[in-house]
Structure formats: C-alpha cells, structure tokens
Design a protein around this motif. Structure first.
Motif, short mmCIF file in Angstrom:
data_model
loop_
_atom_site.label_atom_id
_atom_site.label_comp_id
_atom_site.label_asym_id
_atom_site.label_seq_id
_atom_site.Cartn_x
_atom_site.Cartn_y
_atom_site.Cartn_z
N ASN A 56 -1.00 1.30 -5.57
CA ASN A 56 0.14 0.75 -4.82
C ASN A 56 -0.04 -0.76 -4.75
O ASN A 56 -1.15 -1.26 -4.59
CB ASN A 56 0.21 1.34 -3.42
CG ASN A 56 0.74 2.75 -3.41
OD1 ASN A 56 0.16 3.63 -2.79
ND2 ASN A 56 1.84 2.99 -4.09
N GLN A 93 5.06 -1.17 -3.38
CA GLN A 93 5.36 -0.61 -2.06
C GLN A 93 6.01 -1.65 -1.17
O GLN A 93 6.87 -1.33 -0.36
CB GLN A 93 4.02 -0.16 -1.44
CG GLN A 93 4.12 0.97 -0.47
CD GLN A 93 2.73 1.42 -0.02
OE1 GLN A 93 1.69 0.93 -0.46
NE2 GLN A 93 2.72 2.39 0.89
N GLY A 117 10.33 -1.18 -3.68
CA GLY A 117 9.53 -1.82 -2.64
C GLY A 117 10.40 -2.29 -1.49
O GLY A 117 11.60 -2.50 -1.65
#
Ligand SMILES: [Fe+2]
Length: 316
Positions: A56, A93, A117
C-alpha cells in the motif's frame, strides 16, 4: 517518548529500529520504502511512501506541471509517479497534501483519477479556503468546508498505510493548515523545515505566523534525534545538488534558522525581517486557487474552458 498529547502509546518502536539502505535514491527501512521525486521547476519534492508488507502506498505533495506563460498544464511529473506505482505493483491508499502550496499546482486529482486513493489534508484547510475564496471571489458553489477533499485530518489523528501506522501532526505557521505526517521512523515535514543550510519557510502568507512556525518546528525537533525528516522543497545554495532527507539531530545542530539555542524571539525577528524582503511567489495566484480545490481545475465556463482568476492589486 510521547508525541501525541493525550495518547499513552509511543509513536515509534525504537527497539525495532532497522538497518536502512539506499537504492536509486529510495530510502528504505524494514517497514517502509520512500521514493522521492524532485521537480526542478519549482524545487518541490514529492514522495511515494509504501508499506513493504502490503505494498500500500501514499503519495505526498504531487506536482501538476504548469507553464504560466501559456496557461498550459502538463502531467510529466505526475506520470513519473504513476509509472513508479505501476512498476512497483503498489496500491495507492492515500494522496496526502501537507498544505495548500503557493509555489506549484497539485496533481492530486489527476493522480486519483488514474490510481485511486483518498485525497487528504489538515482540517484547517477550511480557514485557507475561506480566505482565498474571498480573495479570488470564487463561485458561490465553492464551499470553504473542506468537502473538496476526501478526508480532513485533526491534530494527532492516526491512520493506517497498510500495516504501518501514520500520525498526522498539525504544524501551522507557514500556513494555518500545515500538517506533517509521521510514519515508521520518518516525518514528512512539508514546508515546516527546509534542509539545514536553507533553514525555514516564509511565514507571511495569509494566516501564517513566525512564532507559531517556531513552535511547530520545535515540536518536530523534539522527536528522537535519529528521526528522518523529508522536506517538501529544496532551494540549494550554489554548488550543492538538491537534497531532501535530513534528521532531527542534523537540524538541531546545523539548521541556520532554528538550531538549538535559537530562541523564539530571535527566530521571529529573523523570519519577519527576511519575509519583508521576499517577493510574492511566481505561481502563488494560479496555485492556491487549484490547491484549495484539492487539485481540481476551476469549473469550466460555458465554452468548456477552465479559467484561472488573477485578482488585480490584491497581493504584494
Ligand atoms: Fe508552501
């Protein structure tokens, strides 16, 4: 070591400090990898930080290239970041802004359209939006409520990047909305500190305040000495290549504006005198009206073209 008021947990496990190594400019620990992207046109450093366990990633302060003379936006800088994310098999993210920049346009919205994101910034962005809505006389439908962003951080708020915990610290002074992001053994300080030989950012923008900036700097410099600090800009003196990584210990020893021993009064006097000599940044008027919209260009006119607004005789 306690960083967040009211919290009983330490932010870092210093017993778990790991060896770091470098490869092609990336800074790595066992937990995270940080890849810098330097934009020579604006002196901005954007970062892709990834959690090694989950891949991530967070993208911090991405730049949208802009040529003022032609009014042309370009995405080469953002596309380099996007390519890095694809090449590394990363999953975005977060897209984090440290503040509403006055020197470059944000590509947060462009990147979000390609990588996803959540775009986030400090909750005090509302104050910045209110000030600049008035300055630009923005459309009535532009609400200074932060709703242009997907998330607004409070001081000390913790969130996850994969398996890595991140803490958002409010560090106002350069602007009232500046945030620093603390993760692993590193802090992304935005414009709160520059490299030791450059010192500090100006504090004369609307809502800026030199004494407040000093206290925010000291908040960061109270972190453990080995804490890595990643700056958002570098304006290297003649003869030095751009750099962006330093440590708390280096800053406390050598920062020309806030090394240990400099008092708040001394800093405020220096900063105030220095700011009085600085010109208005070249891209401040184009930048802020896009950045308070989280990188979204202004809504197009009825001919389909977006226009920037340049208030006359309002700044400087
Ligand atoms: Fe800034």
């Amino acid at each position: 070591m306690q960083l967040v008021r009211g919290s009983s947990e330490p932010l870092f496990c210093w017993d778990c400090r790991r060896a770091r190594w470098r490869d092609n400019g990336a800074a790595m620990s066992a937990r995270t990898t940080t890849e810098p992207f330097f934009d020579p046109a604006t002196g901005t450093v954007s970062y892709v930080v990834s959690d090694n366990a989950t891949r991530n990633a967070a993208i911090i302060d991405p730049v949208l290239d802009f040529e003022f003379r032609s009014g042309r936006t370009q995405t080469q800088s953002a596309d380099r970041i996007i390519a890095h994310v694809h090449d590394g098999g990363l999953s975005v993210q977060w897209i984090l802004e440290t503040h509403a920049h006055a020197d470059h346009l944000s590509s947060a919205r462009y990147i979000q359209g390609r990588l996803g994101g959540r775009i986030a910034i400090g909750e005090n962005i509302r104050h910045v939006q209110a000030v600049f809505k008035k300055l630009y006389n923005l459309e009535r439908t532009f609400l200074p409520d932060g709703s242009q962003f997907d998330h607004l951080f409070k001081d000390g708020e913790r969130f996850q990047l994969g398996q890595t915990e991140v803490t958002a610290l409010l560090v106002p002074g350069h602007t009232p909305a500046d945030m620093a992001y603390v993760l692993d053994d590193a802090v992304f300080v935005g414009d709160t500190l520059f490299m030791p030989d450059v010192g500090s950012a100006r504090a004369d923008f609307p809502g800026g305040d030199a004494a407040t900036l000093y206290r925010s700097m000291r908040r960061i410099l109270d972190l453990p000495p080995a804490t890595r600090l990643f700056v958002c800009h570098d304006y290297p003196p003649t003869g030095r290549e751009p750099q962006w990584e330093t440590t708390v210990a280096e800053q406390r020893a050598r920062n020309i504006h806030v090394h240990d021993g400099v008092t708040e009064a001394q800093f405020v006097a220096m900063r105030t005198a220095r700011d009085a000599t600085l010109e208005v940044p070249t891209l401040i008027l184009p930048s802020i009206q896009v950045n308070v919209r989280a990188g979204q260009l202004p809504p197009p006119d009825d001919n389909g073209v977006s226009y920037l607004r340049i208030p006359l005789n309002a700044l400087g």
